[in-house]
Design a protein around this motif. Sequence first.
Motif, mmCIF file in Angstrom:
data_model
loop_
_atom_site.group_PDB
_atom_site.id
_atom_site.type_symbol
_atom_site.label_atom_id
_atom_site.label_comp_id
_atom_site.label_asym_id
_atom_site.label_seq_id
_atom_site.Cartn_x
_atom_site.Cartn_y
_atom_site.Cartn_z
ATOM 1 N N LYS A 223 0.767 -1.202 0.021
ATOM 2 C CA LYS A 223 -0.005 -0.023 -0.027
ATOM 3 C C LYS A 223 0.705 1.172 0.000
ATOM 4 C CE LYS A 223 -4.054 -2.235 2.006
ATOM 5 N NZ LYS A 223 -4.838 -2.271 3.451
ATOM 6 N N MET A 224 1.889 1.204 0.634
ATOM 7 C CA MET A 224 2.759 2.323 0.906
ATOM 8 C C MET A 224 3.692 2.529 -0.470
ATOM 9 S SD MET A 224 4.868 1.747 4.386
ATOM 10 C CE MET A 224 5.915 2.717 4.331
ATOM 11 N N CYS A 225 3.852 1.590 -1.294
ATOM 12 C CA CYS A 225 4.619 1.631 -2.389
ATOM 13 C C CYS A 225 3.704 1.697 -3.682
ATOM 14 C CB CYS A 225 5.678 0.800 -2.383
ATOM 15 S SG CYS A 225 6.879 0.791 -1.262
ATOM 16 N N GLY A 226 2.487 1.356 -3.562
ATOM 17 C CA GLY A 226 1.560 1.584 -4.649
ATOM 18 C C GLY A 226 1.770 0.280 -5.519
ATOM 19 N N CYS A 227 2.259 -0.863 -5.222
ATOM 20 C CA CYS A 227 2.241 -2.064 -5.988
ATOM 21 C C CYS A 227 1.558 -2.992 -5.476
ATOM 22 C CB CYS A 227 3.860 -2.418 -6.140
ATOM 23 S SG CYS A 227 4.519 -2.708 -4.491
ATOM 24 N N THR A 228 1.876 -4.330 -6.270
ATOM 25 C CA THR A 228 0.897 -5.497 -5.730
ATOM 26 C C THR A 228 1.841 -6.338 -4.609
ATOM 27 O OG1 THR A 228 2.036 -6.914 -7.467
ATOM 28 C CG2 THR A 228 -0.041 -5.806 -8.077
ATOM 29 N N ILE A 229 1.099 -7.129 -3.916
ATOM 30 C CA ILE A 229 1.759 -7.836 -2.996
ATOM 31 C C ILE A 229 2.914 -8.798 -3.306
ATOM 32 C CG2 ILE A 229 1.474 -9.629 -1.135
ATOM 33 C CD1 ILE A 229 -1.326 -8.443 -0.326
ATOM 34 N N GLN A 230 2.841 -9.473 -4.544
ATOM 35 C CA GLN A 230 3.611 -10.226 -5.290
ATOM 36 C C GLN A 230 4.939 -9.510 -5.406
ATOM 37 O OE1 GLN A 230 3.313 -13.460 -5.678
ATOM 38 N NE2 GLN A 230 5.223 -13.660 -6.656
ATOM 39 N N SER A 231 4.831 -8.210 -5.914
ATOM 40 C CA SER A 231 6.118 -7.408 -6.364
ATOM 41 C C SER A 231 6.874 -7.133 -5.143
ATOM 42 C CB SER A 231 5.569 -6.171 -6.841
ATOM 43 O OG SER A 231 4.868 -6.112 -8.154
ATOM 44 N N VAL A 232 5.952 -6.892 -3.829
ATOM 45 C CA VAL A 232 6.709 -7.135 -2.609
ATOM 46 C C VAL A 232 7.613 -8.050 -2.262
ATOM 47 C CG1 VAL A 232 6.718 -6.335 -0.211
ATOM 48 C CG2 VAL A 232 5.324 -5.172 -1.758
ATOM 49 N N ARG A 233 7.072 -9.158 -2.521
ATOM 50 C CA ARG A 233 7.510 -10.449 -1.992
ATOM 51 C C ARG A 233 8.761 -10.690 -2.876
ATOM 52 N NH1 ARG A 233 2.269 -13.850 -2.507
ATOM 53 N NH2 ARG A 233 1.285 -13.326 -0.821
ATOM 54 N N TYR B 115 14.832 -11.239 -6.117
ATOM 55 C CA TYR B 115 14.723 -11.711 -7.126
ATOM 56 C C TYR B 115 14.879 -10.613 -8.190
ATOM 57 C CZ TYR B 115 13.590 -15.955 -5.100
ATOM 58 O OH TYR B 115 13.445 -17.379 -4.274
ATOM 59 N N VAL B 116 14.234 -9.451 -7.925
ATOM 60 C CA VAL B 116 14.081 -8.426 -8.858
ATOM 61 C C VAL B 116 14.843 -7.198 -8.441
ATOM 62 C CG1 VAL B 116 12.447 -6.602 -9.882
ATOM 63 C CG2 VAL B 116 11.599 -8.971 -8.950
ATOM 64 N N GLU B 117 15.534 -6.611 -9.554
ATOM 65 C CA GLU B 117 16.257 -5.225 -9.192
ATOM 66 C C GLU B 117 15.861 -4.315 -9.938
ATOM 67 O OE1 GLU B 117 20.504 -5.622 -9.267
ATOM 68 O OE2 GLU B 117 20.816 -7.641 -8.474
ATOM 69 N N SER B 118 15.072 -3.213 -9.425
ATOM 70 C CA SER B 118 14.467 -2.208 -10.037
ATOM 71 C C SER B 118 14.531 -0.999 -9.283
ATOM 72 C CB SER B 118 13.128 -2.496 -10.750
ATOM 73 O OG SER B 118 12.111 -2.737 -9.528
ATOM 74 N N ASP B 119 13.895 0.157 -9.454
ATOM 75 C CA ASP B 119 13.941 1.427 -8.596
ATOM 76 C C ASP B 119 12.782 1.076 -7.588
ATOM 77 O OD1 ASP B 119 15.763 2.608 -9.908
ATOM 78 O OD2 ASP B 119 14.313 3.618 -11.265
ATOM 79 N N LEU B 120 11.481 0.353 -8.065
ATOM 80 C CA LEU B 120 10.722 0.011 -6.968
ATOM 81 C C LEU B 120 11.011 -1.153 -6.116
ATOM 82 C CD1 LEU B 120 7.626 0.195 -6.420
ATOM 83 C CD2 LEU B 120 7.239 -1.345 -8.026
#
Length: 60
Positions: free
Chosen positions: A16-26, A32-37
């Motif tokens: 909710k704080m970052c405005g993305c999905t729960i899967q993206s946070v996991r 596993y992911v390297e991005s600005d988000l």
Amino acid sequence: MNEILVRYGDVTKLSKMCGCTIQSVRLALKGYVESDLATKVRKEAISLGGVEIKRRRRVI
């Protein structure tokens, strides 16, 4: 990249704080992911009291 452990319920707060999905946070917390988000999610997780640990390896 190391894994970040957070308390129960913090994944939902981070999404909710970052405005993305729960899967993206996991995926960001697992490293596993390297991005600005993902970087933003990881910084927020540490500020909420998350702990960075060395990634565990599965032995089968």
